[in-house]
Every structure is written in C-alpha cells, then in structure tokens.
Design a protein around this motif. Structure first.
Motif, mmCIF file in Angstrom:
data_model
loop_
_atom_site.group_PDB
_atom_site.id
_atom_site.type_symbol
_atom_site.label_atom_id
_atom_site.label_comp_id
_atom_site.label_asym_id
_atom_site.label_seq_id
_atom_site.Cartn_x
_atom_site.Cartn_y
_atom_site.Cartn_z
ATOM 1 N N ILE A 15 -2.293 -3.315 -10.156
ATOM 2 C CA ILE A 15 -2.416 -2.310 -9.105
ATOM 3 C C ILE A 15 -3.857 -1.833 -9.030
ATOM 4 C CG2 ILE A 15 -0.044 -1.531 -9.488
ATOM 5 C CD1 ILE A 15 -1.259 1.037 -10.770
ATOM 6 N N ALA A 16 -4.226 -1.310 -7.877
ATOM 7 C CA ALA A 16 -5.478 -0.555 -7.730
ATOM 8 C C ALA A 16 -5.084 0.893 -7.525
ATOM 9 C CB ALA A 16 -6.287 -1.061 -6.549
ATOM 10 N N PHE A 17 -5.736 1.804 -8.239
ATOM 11 C CA PHE A 17 -5.297 3.199 -8.190
ATOM 12 C C PHE A 17 -6.486 4.147 -8.275
ATOM 13 C CE2 PHE A 17 -5.525 2.087 -12.627
ATOM 14 C CZ PHE A 17 -5.900 3.243 -13.294
ATOM 15 N N ASP B 29 -3.187 4.390 -2.401
ATOM 16 C CA ASP B 29 -4.233 4.947 -1.545
ATOM 17 C C ASP B 29 -4.366 6.439 -1.811
ATOM 18 O OD1 ASP B 29 -5.971 5.762 0.422
ATOM 19 O OD2 ASP B 29 -4.917 4.769 2.067
ATOM 20 N N GLY B 30 -5.466 6.801 -2.477
ATOM 21 C CA GLY B 30 -5.733 8.205 -2.757
ATOM 22 C C GLY B 30 -6.821 8.783 -1.890
ATOM 23 N N GLY B 31 -7.125 8.115 -0.752
ATOM 24 C CA GLY B 31 -8.175 8.597 0.137
ATOM 25 C C GLY B 31 -9.549 8.162 -0.339
ATOM 26 N N VAL B 32 -10.563 8.838 0.167
ATOM 27 C CA VAL B 32 -11.945 8.537 -0.206
ATOM 28 C C VAL B 32 -12.255 9.229 -1.534
ATOM 29 C CG1 VAL B 32 -14.363 8.660 0.458
ATOM 30 C CG2 VAL B 32 -12.597 8.355 2.213
ATOM 31 N N VAL C 201 0.853 -1.189 0.000
ATOM 32 C CA VAL C 201 0.000 0.000 0.000
ATOM 33 C C VAL C 201 0.889 1.239 0.000
ATOM 34 C CG1 VAL C 201 -1.799 1.292 1.194
ATOM 35 C CG2 VAL C 201 -1.828 -1.222 1.234
ATOM 36 N N LEU C 202 0.655 2.128 -0.969
ATOM 37 C CA LEU C 202 1.411 3.370 -1.094
ATOM 38 C C LEU C 202 0.441 4.542 -1.045
ATOM 39 C CD1 LEU C 202 3.629 2.246 -4.100
ATOM 40 C CD2 LEU C 202 4.398 2.482 -1.747
ATOM 41 N N ARG C 203 0.820 5.591 -0.349
ATOM 42 C CA ARG C 203 -0.010 6.788 -0.282
ATOM 43 C C ARG C 203 0.260 7.670 -1.493
ATOM 44 N NH1 ARG C 203 -4.399 7.524 2.594
ATOM 45 N NH2 ARG C 203 -3.942 9.761 2.523
ATOM 46 N N ALA C 204 -0.793 8.035 -2.216
ATOM 47 C CA ALA C 204 -0.629 8.791 -3.460
ATOM 48 C C ALA C 204 0.078 10.124 -3.239
ATOM 49 C CB ALA C 204 -1.989 9.013 -4.112
#
Length: 214
Positions: free
Chosen positions: A27-29, A168-171, A3-6
């Motif tokens: 990946i999920a983005f 992970d780009g938040g909500v 998991v990486l923070r955008a």
C-alpha cells in the motif's frame, strides 16, 4: 490499484487493508511527511516485491514505522539516549537508526545490523499500526531517482497498477522525508535534515551531535 480516502475509512476498510498487508500486499499511505510504501517487513516476498517496484538497490535498508516504545524494543536495541530522544520528539517526523534485533530480516537492514524507526503522528498511520500490531515499512512512495510523492495522484502516476491500494490523505506537508538521526554512533550523526532541524537537535543534545563527514 484501489484508492481509499483516509478521512472516510471505516472499520471494514481497515480490516481489508490489514488483510492485504498480511497477504503480502503493498500500500501507499500518508505519513507525517511524504507518502510511504507499506508492506509487512517479515513477509520476504512482499519486501522483495517492494524493492522491485520501487527500483531500490538491495544495499539500502528500509525504515519501519512503529507505534510504541515496546514495539521499537521488539525489533531494535535502544540505548539510553534513544529513550530520551523518543520522549522529546515522538510521535513525529524523526527516524532514529539503532541496532537491530537478530530476527529482523536482512533484506530490511541490508546487512547493516541497524534499523531505522519512526513513530508517526499521522492519523491513518497511527490507526493502521494499532490494528496491524506490528511494524510496517514506510520507505518513500516513489520510484528510485524520482521525487517523493506528496499526493495520491503522484503515486498513481509513478506506479500505475504496481500497488494494491493507495490511501489518499490529501496533499502532505514535506516532500523531502523525515529527519534521519543515527544513534549507533557517539556523538549522534544527523544523516538527513527534515522537519526537525539540526539546530533543534543541536540544542537538545547540548552540541553533542554531528553532520556526516563529507
């Protein structure tokens, strides 16, 4: 599943993600709407793995994200109206279906000879496309029959260790996905209403747009 923070990604992180995609990873983005599942669409093994993980019928095509009209023209056959719509609504949450080029893999088009394309404005997606230099799949990040994911936690819940990385780009703002417009038909057909509404497109096309026949 990494998991990486955008918002904290650096050049080396992008290099790692690009290498992962080139090596057949998934990946999920974050996109303009819900999260998408990204693979190299020209890597047959990666696309097959994408279908298996998602549980998606192979009779359903996979949309691609691009970052320029030139990239769209490299895999599709745009018409004049395509360029007018793109000028008005791209980058943004509109997917346009056009005829595909012959070299686009059949497992992406599902044998329809058409391709769904979107030019996202989401920061991470734009940066990744610029670095990858090719289209990337962006089918919604959910298992077949489940709701589209709008948080990284939802992705992790649905896929466990099935993905290689989650950005992970938040909500994210829209669970239902982008607006989907079929330009292979005259007049065009709105296949799915999303952030860009039927009324907005109806005004743009001066009324020459239809909804699907029930």
């Amino acid at each position: 599943m990494k998991v990486l923070r955008a918002e904290t990604l650096h050049d080396l992180d992008y290099d790692e993600i690009v290498a992962l995609l080139r090596g057949g990873g998934i990946i999920a983005f974050p996109t303009d709407t819900a999260y998408g599942l990204g693979v190299d669409p020209f890597n047959e093994g990666a696309v097959d793995r994408l279908f298996r993980i998602k549980g998606r019928p192979e009779t359903k095509p996979i949309l691609l994200v691009i970052d320029s009209i030139a990239m769209a023209e490299s895999i599709g056959r745009p018409t004049g109206i395509f360029h007018a719509v793109a000028k008005r609504f791209w980058p943004g949450p509109l997917t346009m279906v056009i005829e595909s080029q012959l070299h686009v893999p059949m497992n992406i088009t599902a044998g329809t000879n058409t391709i769904g394309l979107r030019w996202p404005s989401a920061h991470f997606a734009a940066n990744l496309l610029a670095r990858f230099g090719m289209p990337i799949t962006a089918t919604s990040a959910n298992r077949a029959g489940e709701p589209s994911a709008i948080t990284a936690a939802e992705i992790q819940s649905q896929f466990a260790d099935g993905l290689d990385a989650v950005i992970d780009g938040g909500v994210l703002p829209v669970r239902g996905g982008s607006t989907l417009l079929d330009l292979t038909i005259d007049p065009p057909v709105l296949l799915r209403e999303g952030p860009i509404t039927f009324e907005t497109l109806h005004e743009f096309f001066n009324g020459r747009i239809r909804r699907p026949v029930a």
